[in-house]
Write an enzyme that holds these catalytic residues in place. Structure first.
Site, PDB file in Angstrom:
ATOM      1  N   ASP A 211      59.473 -31.534 -86.612  1.00 29.14           N
ATOM      2  CA  ASP A 211      59.244 -32.565 -85.433  1.00 29.14           C
ATOM      3  C   ASP A 211      60.245 -33.655 -85.513  1.00 29.14           C
ATOM      4  OD1 ASP A 211      57.179 -33.751 -83.567  1.00 29.14           O
ATOM      5  OD2 ASP A 211      57.093 -35.334 -85.001  1.00 29.14           O
ATOM      6  N   GLU A 273      62.994 -29.876 -83.140  1.00 28.52           N
ATOM      7  CA  GLU A 273      62.656 -30.446 -81.832  1.00 28.52           C
ATOM      8  C   GLU A 273      63.881 -31.467 -81.692  1.00 28.52           C
ATOM      9  OE1 GLU A 273      59.319 -33.086 -79.670  1.00 28.52           O
ATOM     10  OE2 GLU A 273      59.689 -33.354 -81.765  1.00 28.52           O
TER      11      GLU A 273
END
Length: 529
Positions: A211, A273
């Site tokens: 993330d 990401e």
């Protein structure tokens, strides 16, 4: 032990399993609820593994299920090496991984290294003035008495990126105030991530989705943002300009450290990401000693227009061409409005989404599906009282947030939960007219969106025409394109115009809608060999 995934000695080298895999993102809260509390959980996912095998996906990506006060629905992690009771326990996780592997499905999980929860023991100690304070970004304020934040950085969720602590210093949070950013210059922070990686790898996970992979390292000295660009930076994924909050060179040392740990476990993968300004910056994250894959949002941010889609494909291929990493493709996820709605909604949006599903699945590389897109789910316009995304709160209601794409999966029967929960409620309300979207209603309907995905995934896996990692473009009328997979010969054609166009030569393998022997109708895609 660190050899849990090792290949047998003497095994012939083969391309990594993930190089052309189809990942299925499970937003854990919204997939299946086994205990009736209205929130999805690990046992719920385990109970639906047969469906996922039938669908034909290769791997799962699970959103955070770790111990958390849920200020950002799990992306505020208080203990990265345990399961929140809302979702189950470690025994439930172990059962899920073991049974997924029995179904031939790999399991990857979210890694949230940019920040912790404000309920993490480290942060509690930091607020008391302990040495753990060095693991975060605490700074004295500016102005008389330190009444102003240390710089003018804004939070992605809206408002300033600084909150004042009781002793007068300020701490940095690029997201919600309950998500203080970690200081990655601190050796304890790095050592703890290594422990977390090994903990889950030793339990059998097949990799991690990282993330905010572009955000861990901040510009040295935390310089002010250019005041002229501050107004355009608020929003979940708004990084349109040079931004000292994100994409700083030091972040690559962290990814090399992660890769060194992960590479000690065979057949594992890391997916980042990555929101950056340029293809050149993107490519740096997928160099051979960093991330295996970069999560690519280009198709998810592109309108249903042949020229725009072709540019997104070309740019995506170019971004990884020199790295050796395969491209990745996604149309929706838990942060992006569902593409049925983006493409116009209703019958029009569904027809266009069916066409883009064939385009996505025809491309070389790695595909990410988001739970429910195989059902043609639209975004849901929820009432204000139901909204729970912190973006809605921290922008004072100016932004609706991401709840509309997180409404739970409809499985069977009728409302209010359509088989999602054993109880009579779901954490976000489900539309009363979703009976036609359920898995049950679509499974035996050959014309359903679900049947299209199942057929397409089966063909993608079994037909040699999908071989090869290069594309060749054909000439096509305005509003259309056609490409061929050079290694295998598959042709994919898309018509986004409002008139039929001639089909390329070949035998039709699959079409997103009715086609004639000679014409490709508007808003339709086709596979040919």
């Amino acid at each position: 032990m660190e050899t849990a995934h090792d290949e047998p000695s003497g095994a012939a080298a083969a391309p990594p399993w993930w190089r052309d895999a189809v990942f299925y993102q499970v937003y854990v809260r919204s997939f299946a609820d086994s205990d009736g509390d209205g929130v999805g959980d690990l046992e719920g996912i385990r109970s639906r593994l047969g469906y996922l095998e039938l669908l034909g996906v290769d791997a799962l990506w699970l959103t955070p299920f770790f111990t958390s006060p849920m200020a950002d629905h799990g992306y505020d992690v208080a203990d990265p090496r345990d399961v929140d009771p809302l979702f189950g326990d470690l025994a439930a996780f172990d059962r899920l991984v073991a049974e997924a592997h029995e179904h031939g499905i790999r399991v990857t999980i979210d890694l949230v290294p940019n920040h912790t929860s404000d309920q993490h023991p480290w942060f509690a100690a930091a607020l008391r003035g302990g040495p753990e304070r060095a693991r975060y970004h605490f700074r004295p304020g500016r102005g008389a008495g330190g009444e102003l934040p240390p710089n003018n950085w804004t939070s992605v969720f809206g408002g300033p990126a600084w909150t004042r602590s009781p002793d007068g210093e300020w701490y940095l949070h690029l997201f919600a105030p309950q998500q203080p950013d970690l200081n990655w210059d601190d050796s304890d922070v790095r050592a703890d991530l290594v422990r977390t990686l090994r903990f889950w790898l030793d339990r059998g996970v097949d990799g991690f989705r990282v993330d905010v992979a572009h955000g861990m390292a901040k510009a040295p000295g935390l310089p002010d943002l250019d005041p002229a660009v501050v107004p355009v930076l608020t929003g979940a994924h708004a990084h349109p300009v040079e931004d000292p909050r994100f994409d700083n060179d030091e972040v690559h040392d962290i990814h090399r450290m992660i890769r060194q740990v992960v590479d000690r476990y065979a057949d594992t993968v890391t997916v980042g990401e990555i929101w950056v300004q340029t293809d050149e910056r993107f490519a740096r994250y997928v160099r051979p000693d960093e991330l295996h894959l970069g999560f690519n949002f280009k198709l998810a941010l592109t309108a249903f227009d042949a020229d725009s889609v072709r540019r997104a494909i070309d740019n995506s291929l170019a971004a990884v061409a020199a790295t050796g990493a395969p491209p990745t493709w996604t149309l929706s996820n838990h942060d992006v409005e569902r593409h049925v709605t983006r493409y116009g909604g209703g019958e029009t949006g569904t027809r266009r989404a069916r066409a883009m599903a064939l385009v996505q699945l025809a491309l070389p590389g790695v595909v990410f599906l988001y739970n429910g897109e195989e059902l043609g789910l639209p975004n849901v316009d929820l009432p204000d009282w139901a909204l729970q995304d912190p973006i809605h709160e921290h922008t004072g209601g100016r932004e609706r947030g991401r709840d509309g794409c997180r409404v739970p999966m409809p499985w069977e029967g009728g409302g209010p939960t359509f088989g999602f929960s054993t109880g009579d409620r779901s954490w976000l309300p489900m539309p009363s007219d979703w009976a036609s979207f359920t898995v049950e209603s679509q499974l035996e309907d050959p014309g359903s969106v679900l049947s299209l995905y199942r057929h397409a995934l089966e063909v993608r896996k079994t037909v040699e025409a999908f071989d090869g990692e290069e594309l060749e473009w054909y000439g096509a009328p305005p509003g259309c394109f056609a490409f061929r997979r050079k290694g295998g010969g598959l042709i994919c054609a898309l018509n986004t115009s409002d008139a039929p166009v001639p089909l390329p030569p070949g035998e039709v393998l699959l079409a997103s809608g009715p086609v004639t022997s000679s014409d490709l109708p508007p808003e339709t895609a086709v596979w040919l060999v």
